[in-house]
Design an enzyme around this catalytic site. Structure first.
Site, PDB file in Angstrom:
ATOM      1  N   LYS A   3       0.780  -1.102   0.019  1.00  0.00           N
ATOM      2  CA  LYS A   3      -0.143   0.206   0.016  1.00  0.00           C
ATOM      3  C   LYS A   3       0.859   1.269  -0.046  1.00  0.00           C
ATOM      4  O   LYS A   3       0.670   2.257  -0.713  1.00  0.00           O
ATOM      5  CB  LYS A   3      -0.784   0.225   1.200  1.00  0.00           C
ATOM      6  CG  LYS A   3      -1.845  -0.922   1.137  1.00  0.00           C
ATOM      7  CD  LYS A   3      -2.960  -1.059   2.300  1.00  0.00           C
ATOM      8  CE  LYS A   3      -2.395  -1.235   3.649  1.00  0.00           C
ATOM      9  NZ  LYS A   3      -2.186  -2.777   4.250  1.00  0.00           N
ATOM     10  N   ARG A  59      -1.581  -9.903  12.625  1.00  0.00           N
ATOM     11  CA  ARG A  59      -1.989  -8.898  11.857  1.00  0.00           C
ATOM     12  C   ARG A  59      -2.852  -9.572  10.543  1.00  0.00           C
ATOM     13  O   ARG A  59      -3.851  -8.973  10.528  1.00  0.00           O
ATOM     14  CB  ARG A  59      -0.774  -8.224  11.243  1.00  0.00           C
ATOM     15  CG  ARG A  59       0.158  -7.355  12.211  1.00  0.00           C
ATOM     16  CD  ARG A  59       1.011  -6.983  11.632  1.00  0.00           C
ATOM     17  NE  ARG A  59       1.198  -5.863  10.797  1.00  0.00           N
ATOM     18  CZ  ARG A  59       2.243  -5.538  10.082  1.00  0.00           C
ATOM     19  NH1 ARG A  59       3.628  -6.002  10.194  1.00  0.00           N
ATOM     20  NH2 ARG A  59       2.315  -4.605   9.025  1.00  0.00           N
ATOM     21  N   ARG A  92     -10.505   0.055   8.678  1.00  0.00           N
ATOM     22  CA  ARG A  92      -9.773  -0.959   8.815  1.00  0.00           C
ATOM     23  C   ARG A  92     -11.147  -1.916   9.400  1.00  0.00           C
ATOM     24  O   ARG A  92     -10.777  -3.075   9.422  1.00  0.00           O
ATOM     25  CB  ARG A  92      -8.786  -0.924   9.547  1.00  0.00           C
ATOM     26  CG  ARG A  92      -7.541  -1.327   8.769  1.00  0.00           C
ATOM     27  CD  ARG A  92      -6.167  -1.006   9.606  1.00  0.00           C
ATOM     28  NE  ARG A  92      -5.076  -1.853   9.348  1.00  0.00           N
ATOM     29  CZ  ARG A  92      -4.014  -1.512   8.876  1.00  0.00           C
ATOM     30  NH1 ARG A  92      -3.870  -0.206   9.169  1.00  0.00           N
ATOM     31  NH2 ARG A  92      -3.041  -2.216   8.969  1.00  0.00           N
ATOM     32  N   ARG A 125      10.829  -3.489  11.043  1.00  0.00           N
ATOM     33  CA  ARG A 125       9.736  -2.771  12.019  1.00  0.00           C
ATOM     34  C   ARG A 125       9.357  -3.623  13.039  1.00  0.00           C
ATOM     35  O   ARG A 125       9.264  -4.716  12.843  1.00  0.00           O
ATOM     36  CB  ARG A 125       8.290  -2.598  10.920  1.00  0.00           C
ATOM     37  CG  ARG A 125       7.997  -1.029  10.649  1.00  0.00           C
ATOM     38  CD  ARG A 125       6.864  -1.001  10.053  1.00  0.00           C
ATOM     39  NE  ARG A 125       5.835  -1.503  10.382  1.00  0.00           N
ATOM     40  CZ  ARG A 125       4.512  -1.306   9.849  1.00  0.00           C
ATOM     41  NH1 ARG A 125       4.616  -0.619   8.686  1.00  0.00           N
ATOM     42  NH2 ARG A 125       3.505  -2.072  10.143  1.00  0.00           N
ATOM     43  N   ARG A 137      11.451  -6.710   4.940  1.00  0.00           N
ATOM     44  CA  ARG A 137      11.167  -5.221   4.911  1.00  0.00           C
ATOM     45  C   ARG A 137      12.066  -4.718   5.808  1.00  0.00           C
ATOM     46  O   ARG A 137      12.233  -5.038   7.063  1.00  0.00           O
ATOM     47  CB  ARG A 137       9.602  -4.797   5.001  1.00  0.00           C
ATOM     48  CG  ARG A 137       9.222  -3.436   4.923  1.00  0.00           C
ATOM     49  CD  ARG A 137       7.908  -3.616   4.876  1.00  0.00           C
ATOM     50  NE  ARG A 137       7.016  -3.463   6.151  1.00  0.00           N
ATOM     51  CZ  ARG A 137       5.713  -3.273   6.048  1.00  0.00           C
ATOM     52  NH1 ARG A 137       4.803  -2.745   5.265  1.00  0.00           N
ATOM     53  NH2 ARG A 137       5.091  -3.224   7.500  1.00  0.00           N
TER      54      ARG A 137
END
Ligand code: AMP
Length: 226
Positions: A16, A167, A88, A156, A123
Site C-alpha cells: 500500500k 496482523r 480498517r 519494523r 522489509r
C-alpha cells in the site's frame, strides 16, 4: 475540481505505501497513512501513543475509540487524498460516513498470504527519516544503512513472524468484510498486487484514470450541451 478521496485497502504487506508513493503526486492526492499517525503518537509518548503502542506491538488493531478521533482530525478538512490504513473495520467505515466523508473509490490490493509473509520479513525501515526499503525489491545502496541519512536500518517492530500472523488474523476477521461493503457500493477497484511493483503501479494508475474520468465525464457532457 471535484474532491478526490481514495482509500487503499489490502492485507499487511500488500504494498500500500509503495502504491501511495507512486501515484499520489501524479493525481495531486495528499498521502495519508493511519499507521504513521499512530506511530507518531507512540514516538511522542502522548497519552494515546502510550496506550495504542501495546496493540500495535502485538499486531492487533487499536480500539475504535482512539481511531475515530484521529481519523476525523485527519480527514474532515481534506478534499484530495489517498488514505492507507483507514477504514480498517466496518464500524470505522460507518463512523466516517456518518461524519460526511464519502470516498470516490477504494483500491483493493489483492495478494496471497504466502507472498506477503515473504515480503514483510524482508522489509526494512530507517528509524530516523522513515525511508522504506526491501532486501529483495528495494535494497539500500548503502547496504545495512539508509541511503538518505546513513542511519542503520531496522525491521519494523511488528514485522516479526508471530506478529505478522496476528496482523493477518486481524485483517481477515475485521478488515476483509470491507471488501464486500465497498463492492456493494460500486466503489471497489481490484488491483493484482502479486505483480512486481511496476505492474502494480500501472494497474493502479489505470484504475484511478478510470475513476476520475468516470467522475468528470458527466460534467464534460453538460458543458457540451450549453
Ligand atoms: P500499518 O502500518 O498500516 O500496518 O499499521 C500498523 C498498526 O497500526 C496496525 O497493526 C494496527 O495496530 C494499527 N492501526 C493502523 N491503522 C489502524 C486502524 N484503522 N484501526 C485500528 N488499528 C490501526
Amino acid at each position: 475540481m471535484e474532491s478526490r478521496k481514495i482509500v487503499l485497502l489490502g492485507p499487511p504487506g500488500s504494498g500500500k505505501s509503495t502504491v501511495a508513493e507512486g501515484v499520489s503526486s501524479k493525481f495531486s492526492l495528499e498521502d495519508l497513512y493511519m499507521g504513521q499517525v499512530l506511530r507518531e503518537q507512540v514516538a511522542k509518548e502522548t497519552i494515546i501513543g502510550n496506550i495504542v503502542k501495546e496493540y500495535m506491538l502485538k499486531g492487533e488493531l487499536v480500539p475504535e475509540d482512539f481511531i475515530f478521533g484521529l481519523a476525523y482530525l485527519l480527514l474532515s478538512s481534506k478534499d484530495n487524498f489517498l488514505i492507507d490504513g483507514f477504514p480498517r473495520t466496518l464500524k470505522q467505515a460507518e463512523y466516517i460516513d456518518g461524519k460526511g466523508v464519502t470516498f470516490n473509490a477504494v483500491l483493493f490490493l489483492d495478494v496471497s498470504e504466502e507472498e506477503v509473509v515473504r515480503r514483510l520479513s524482508n522489509r526494512r525501515v530507517c528509524p530516523s527519516c522513515k525511508a522504506q526499503y526491501h532486501l529483495l525489491f528495494l535494497p539500500s545502496k548503502e547496504g545495512e544503512n539508509c541511503e538518505k541519512c546513513q542511519t542503520k536500518l531496522e525491521r519494523r517492530a511488528d514485522d516479526d513472524p508471530e506478529t505478522i500472523k496476528t496482523r493477518f488474523r486481524e485483517y481477515h476477521s475485521k478488515t476483509a468484510p470491507l471488501i464486500e461493503l465497498f463492492m456493494r457500493k460500486g466503489l471497489l477497484y481490484k488491483i493484482d498486487a502479486s505483480l512486481p511493483p511496476k505492474g502494480v503501479l500501472d494497474e493502479t494508475v489505470a484504475a484511478l484514470n478510470k475513476v476520475f474520468s468516470i467522475q468528470e465525464s458527466p460534467k464534460v457532457e453538460a458543458e457540451k450541451e450549453e
